[in-house]
Design an enzyme around this catalytic site. Structure first.
Site, mmCIF file in Angstrom:
data_model
loop_
_atom_site.group_PDB
_atom_site.id
_atom_site.type_symbol
_atom_site.label_atom_id
_atom_site.label_comp_id
_atom_site.label_asym_id
_atom_site.label_seq_id
_atom_site.Cartn_x
_atom_site.Cartn_y
_atom_site.Cartn_z
ATOM 1 N N ARG A 156 -22.819 -17.520 70.470
ATOM 2 C CA ARG A 156 -22.024 -18.758 70.473
ATOM 3 C C ARG A 156 -20.743 -18.579 71.255
ATOM 4 N NH1 ARG A 156 -22.882 -20.777 64.145
ATOM 5 N NH2 ARG A 156 -25.158 -20.636 64.246
ATOM 6 N N SER A 209 -25.606 -21.816 55.586
ATOM 7 C CA SER A 209 -25.533 -23.263 55.658
ATOM 8 C C SER A 209 -26.969 -23.758 55.595
ATOM 9 C CB SER A 209 -24.869 -23.644 56.977
ATOM 10 O OG SER A 209 -24.389 -24.955 56.929
ATOM 11 N N GLU A 230 -17.848 -19.057 54.320
ATOM 12 C CA GLU A 230 -19.222 -19.486 54.542
ATOM 13 C C GLU A 230 -20.108 -18.314 54.972
ATOM 14 O OE1 GLU A 230 -19.594 -22.477 57.562
ATOM 15 O OE2 GLU A 230 -21.740 -22.097 57.812
ATOM 16 N N ARG A 242 -15.909 -13.808 63.105
ATOM 17 C CA ARG A 242 -16.360 -14.790 64.099
ATOM 18 C C ARG A 242 -16.549 -14.122 65.444
ATOM 19 N NH1 ARG A 242 -16.275 -20.201 63.600
ATOM 20 N NH2 ARG A 242 -14.967 -20.026 61.767
ATOM 21 N N ARG A 269 -21.518 -11.221 58.152
ATOM 22 C CA ARG A 269 -20.635 -11.654 57.064
ATOM 23 C C ARG A 269 -21.072 -11.052 55.729
ATOM 24 N NH1 ARG A 269 -18.664 -17.870 58.541
ATOM 25 N NH2 ARG A 269 -17.732 -17.257 60.536
#
Length: 425
Positions: free
Chosen positions: A261, A351, A348, A276, A390
């Site tokens: 990403r 999802s 998070e 991230r 994560r």
RNA sequence: GGAGAGAUGUCCGAGUGGUCGAAGGAGCUUGACUCGAAAUCAAGUGUGCCCCGUUCGGGGUACCUAGGGUUCGAAUCCCUAUCUCUCCUCCA
């Protein structure tokens, strides 16, 4: 692809959902209606002419065989004129259809009526699990532990910012987590493991909704291929253009892939640590279901993702995202947030969403009921099960000890060669 | 990378300029037979869009990998792209 029929039938509901999302281009709805109407008029006219052409054309073999040559020439002339006329509609129709498709691709998925109002801060608490660890010392953040094993400097040398090199035990831990998660999903939760391509084409990215609107979030190659931002993309596209049979459903796939990403729009956000990255590992769960099953399958999928955290003994909570925080293609999203004691907050880690028929429409993924004539669009769902990096962070922060070492959760030890802890570095 | 062959409906497979939405077979659905199943027999069985009547049909149009072209007319001829297969080359 938004359903034009839904706009025609329930324009006000569509508009209400868009407003709830705080979606700017609300005029797209009227634009779509206008284009659709224009297209209808054009098509009707063009097809009437075309029917005439076809009808007259059928006389040709007869005339050629039995009629005088002048009659044939006359008919040819006449048909030539007709053909020109018919052809003149082609570019008009195509232009309108392209425009209409572009508009419909730019409209986000419909929301259920009970979608929570608001944005990031309005997520609705659903449940929580586990006990936050009690430390007799001030817990550190993950990159403060194992400092030498997270190598952001060399990540930057090799690739740039937001890239990391993991050394030794951390690399092993990441690999162990991948196997651990896949084993649970495939052996205990009924998922079929898939190893898809990590680069995909434009059509694939369009079906799941990353394109055309979010191209700036993606890495693209010179061959017009894109690095996948999530395995959702290849997995959901596995049945693009197919008509599945009802007995096959629900289909449940899981895959490990790296995800890429650009993180455009996240400048300055989570610049520290491993939270991230431009490249990260993720296990993804994807399902194809009948429309009436998608709600229950979503809850099952959510539970499958939660199971990983429970096995690892990591405290978490589940929230339902508010309308403005939801993804473009998603109709309903649950986030799983893991407790990070070093940061002192939930982050998070998964999802889980249902996309209803939105992706299926864009990707033309249908199914046929037993005995039925008509086809219907399937519902597609997906969720992380889990984000690996994560999870690694969560283990470090939750299982840290005063001396800076980290205990390996017992469930994971078969995957780490029996290690019980990572020594401080 | 070089040479050649191919891509047809849910699947297999025929079709080389008009009567082809497309033979035949399989599958599926319904009916008959049967206590039931199997076998057998009969009928039906693609999708999108437009129009009209609107339980449910009727008419039109488009689709034979995709996009262009030739032609009055294309599944059929030509060009391009993609993919598959065979041979050569290369490679983890």
């Amino acid at each position: 692809m938004f359903d034009i029929q839904l706009i025609i039938r329930e324009k006000e509901r569509v508009l209400a959902a868009m407003r709830k999302r705080n979606f700017a281009d609300i005029n797209l709805v009227d634009k779509a209606l206008e284009l659709h109407e224009k297209r209808r008029r054009l098509i009707t006219e063009a097809e009437t002419l075309r029917a005439e052409q076809n009808r007259r054309s059928k006389e040709m073999p007869q005339v050629t065989k039995n009629g005088p040559p002048e009659e044939k020439r006359a008919l040819q002339e006449e048909l030539k004129v007709l053909a020109e006329k018919v052809k003149s509609f082609q570019p008009l129709v195509r232009a309108i259809e392209e425009e209409l498709a572009a508009v419909l691709l730019a409209i986000p998925n419909m929301l259920p009526d009970d979608a929570p109002e608001g944005g990031e801060d309005n997520a609705v608490f659903i449940k929580e699990w586990g006990k936050k660890p009690d430390f007799s010392f001030a817990p550190r953040e993950h990159d403060d532990l194992c400092m030498r094993l997270f190598d952001f400097a060399r990540g930057a040398t090799l690739a740039g910012s937001r890239f990391a090199v993991l050394w030794g035990p951390l690399a092993t831990l990441e690999r162990a987590l991948i196997s651990f998660m896949l084993d649970i999903h495939t052996r205990e939760r009924g998922y079929t493991e898939v190893l898809p391509p990590f680069l995909v084409n434009r059509a694939t990215m369009t079906a799941t909704g990353q394109l055309p609107k979010f191209e700036e979030d993606l890495f693209r190659t010179n061959d017009d291929l894109f690095l996948i931002p999530t395995a959702e993309v290849p997995l959901t596209n596995l049945h693009r253009g197919e008509i599945l049979s009802e007995e096959m459903l629900p289909l449940a796939y899981c895959a490990y892939t790296p995800c890429f990403r650009r993180e455009a729009g996240n400048y300055g956000k989570d610049t520290k640590g491993y939270i991230r990255q431009h490249q990260f590992n993720k296990i993804e769960l994807v399902k194809f279901t009948r429309p009436e099953d998608s709600e229950t399958e979503l809850l099952k999928l959510l539970d499958d993702a939660e199971e990983i955290l429970r096995r690892l003994g990591l405290p978490y909570r589940v929230v339902r995202l508010a309308a403005q925080d939801q993804g473009f293609s998603s109709a309903k999203t649950y986030d799983i947030e893991v407790w990070l004691p070093g940061q002192g907050r939930y982050r998070e880690i998964s999802s889980c969403s249902t996309f209803t028929d939105y992706q299926a429409r864009r990707g033309d993924i249908r199914f046929k009921r037993k005995g039925a004539k008509a086809t219907e669009f399937v519902h597609t769902l997906n969720g992380s099960g889990l984000a690996v990096g994560r999870t690694l962070i969560a283990i470090l922060e939750n299982y840290q000890r005063a001396d800076g070492s980290v205990t390996i959760p017992p469930a994971l030890r078969p995957y780490t060669g029996g290690w019980e802890k990572i020594e401080p570095t």
